[in-house]
Scaffold this active site. Structure first.
Site, PDB file in Angstrom:
ATOM      1  N   SER A 107       2.403  -1.842  -4.165  1.00 20.55           N
ATOM      2  CA  SER A 107       1.240  -2.395  -3.467  1.00 20.55           C
ATOM      3  C   SER A 107       1.622  -3.456  -2.435  1.00 20.55           C
ATOM      4  CB  SER A 107       0.249  -2.985  -4.473  1.00 20.55           C
ATOM      5  OG  SER A 107       0.872  -3.963  -5.282  1.00 20.55           O
ATOM      6  N   ASP A 332      -6.270 -12.972  -7.925  1.00 24.19           N
ATOM      7  CA  ASP A 332      -5.112 -12.245  -7.387  1.00 24.19           C
ATOM      8  C   ASP A 332      -4.247 -13.196  -6.567  1.00 24.19           C
ATOM      9  OD1 ASP A 332      -3.265 -10.608  -6.201  1.00 24.19           O
ATOM     10  OD2 ASP A 332      -4.710  -9.181  -5.368  1.00 24.19           O
ATOM     11  N   HIS A 335      -0.962 -10.265  -4.289  1.00 20.10           N
ATOM     12  CA  HIS A 335      -1.076  -9.624  -2.983  1.00 20.10           C
ATOM     13  C   HIS A 335      -1.406 -10.660  -1.910  1.00 20.10           C
ATOM     14  CE1 HIS A 335      -2.024  -6.427  -6.000  1.00 20.10           C
ATOM     15  NE2 HIS A 335      -1.062  -5.849  -5.302  1.00 20.10           N
TER      16      HIS A 335
END
Length: 356
Positions: A107, A332, A335
């Site tokens: 990712s 998160d 990311h």
């Protein structure tokens, strides 16, 4: 000072391009692109994410997910000993007209991929583009420039095989997916984060090395073996006189606010500015970087490491936090927002390509 060969430009465009490269020095000479600090620059970001002509994946689209602050978009990476040129999308499109580019990885590769697509597609007004997804393969095309940019979502690079004994991670083979990696002019690979998952999250049941199966294995050693296996594939299959190969370094997370002196903070939530200066006050992943560099050093053909770890460690503010895929239900700090920090990774990639 590096010398740049530029063709296909009018005199005016040539002058603009050369001014943009003024004072830039090669990272292979007397300037290390990866040592520096983040400075405020009101001319940033390099693009408006709302203008990207395709939906950015929800994981990375902080602006559309409601992130209210914008200061995190206004920082430019400044190497200590030189200037990093801005990403010039028009120049890149001219250089790579009729060519194909491949991103392979997890990712964090997708993070860089969406940043890269936005940098290209917003560089020319009314540029027609097309983005399709089939299985784990995403293909982005710009017909006017006959350019193709492909993403292969392969988080471990080596083979993961379903057998009667269970899911086997074969550290000695990449043949399962390597057929998707041929015929490209530029390739950027990545793997790291998934190697340290534990049950029930890890996607394998056994490691396979040679003819032996292991219920568990030292994760960093397994990672190094896998990168070495990928490197053998590069040596055997890639013509590096025609294809440039890069490996994306480790992208750090920011779940421990004590590392930057804010132990009472909620991970990376409400972080709006980078860490000042050029040194991260927390721990640098020395063992992991040593393992990666050792594996890459054994590859006979040229592979360039995008050494993004140190500069990204300084960007505690660059993550989606509560403006990612899960919103406030899942913070998160892994990311990165797009636009944001991955634009700098691509800026460095662009510079290495034009200066090489």
């Amino acid at each position: 000072m590096a010398y740049f060969c530029v063709s296909g430009f009018s005199p005016i465009l040539m002058l603009i391009f050369l001014v943009g490269l003024k004072n830039a020095k090669s990272c292979l000479g007397d300037c290390n692109l990866y040592e520096g600090s983040w400075i405020f620059d009101s001319s940033y970001p390099l693009y408006d994410s709302d203008k990207c002509p395709f939906p950015i994946e929800k994981t990375y689209d902080c602006k559309s997910n409601g992130r209210p602050d914008t200061q995190y978009l206004k920082y430019r990476w400044q190497p200590t000993g030189c200037d990093l040129p801005r990403f010039n999308g028009q120049d890149f499109l001219k250089r790579y007209q009729g060519k194909s580019i491949l991103f392979v990885g997890d990712s964090l590769s997708r993070d860089q991929y969406f940043s890269f697509l936005c940098l290209l597609s917003t560089s020319v007004p009314n540029l027609k583009t097309n983005l399709t997804e089939v299985g784990f393969i995403s293909t982005f095309t710009i017909p006017e420039y006959e350019l193709k940019v492909v993403l292969d979502r392969n988080v471990l690079l080596v083979d993961l095989v379903d057998t009667a004994e269970g899911r086997i991670l074969d550290l000695d083979s990449v043949k399962q997916d390597a057929g998707n990696w041929t015929g490209f002019d530029l390739m950027i690979f990545n793997t790291f984060h998934w190697w340290f998952d534990r049950p029930p999250h890890q996607p394998w049941d056994y490691f396979k090395i040679g003819n032996k199966l292991y219920k568990d294995f030292d994760r960093l050693e397994a990672f190094e073996i896998a990168v070495g296996t990928w490197g053998k594939w590069v040596d055997a299959n890639v013509d590096t006189s025609k294809t440039k190969v890069f490996f994306q370094g480790f992208s750090p997370d920011h779940y421990d606010p004590a590392a930057w002196g804010q132990p009472k903070a909620n991970k990376c939530v409400n972080q709006t500015t980078p860490i000042l200066g050029s040194k991260y006050p927390g721990q640098y992943p020395t063992r992991e970087m040593t393992a990666l560099k050792r594996a890459l050093s054994k590859i006979k053909k040229p592979v360039t490491l995008l050494d993004i770890t140190g500069l990204s460690l300084l960007r505690k503010d660059g993550h989606p936090s509560i403006y990612g895929y899960s919103g406030a239900k899942g913070v998160d700090c892994t990311h990165w927002c797009v636009a944001g920090v991955p634009d700098t990774w691509n800026q460095i990639l662009y510079y290495l390509l034009i200066s090489g």
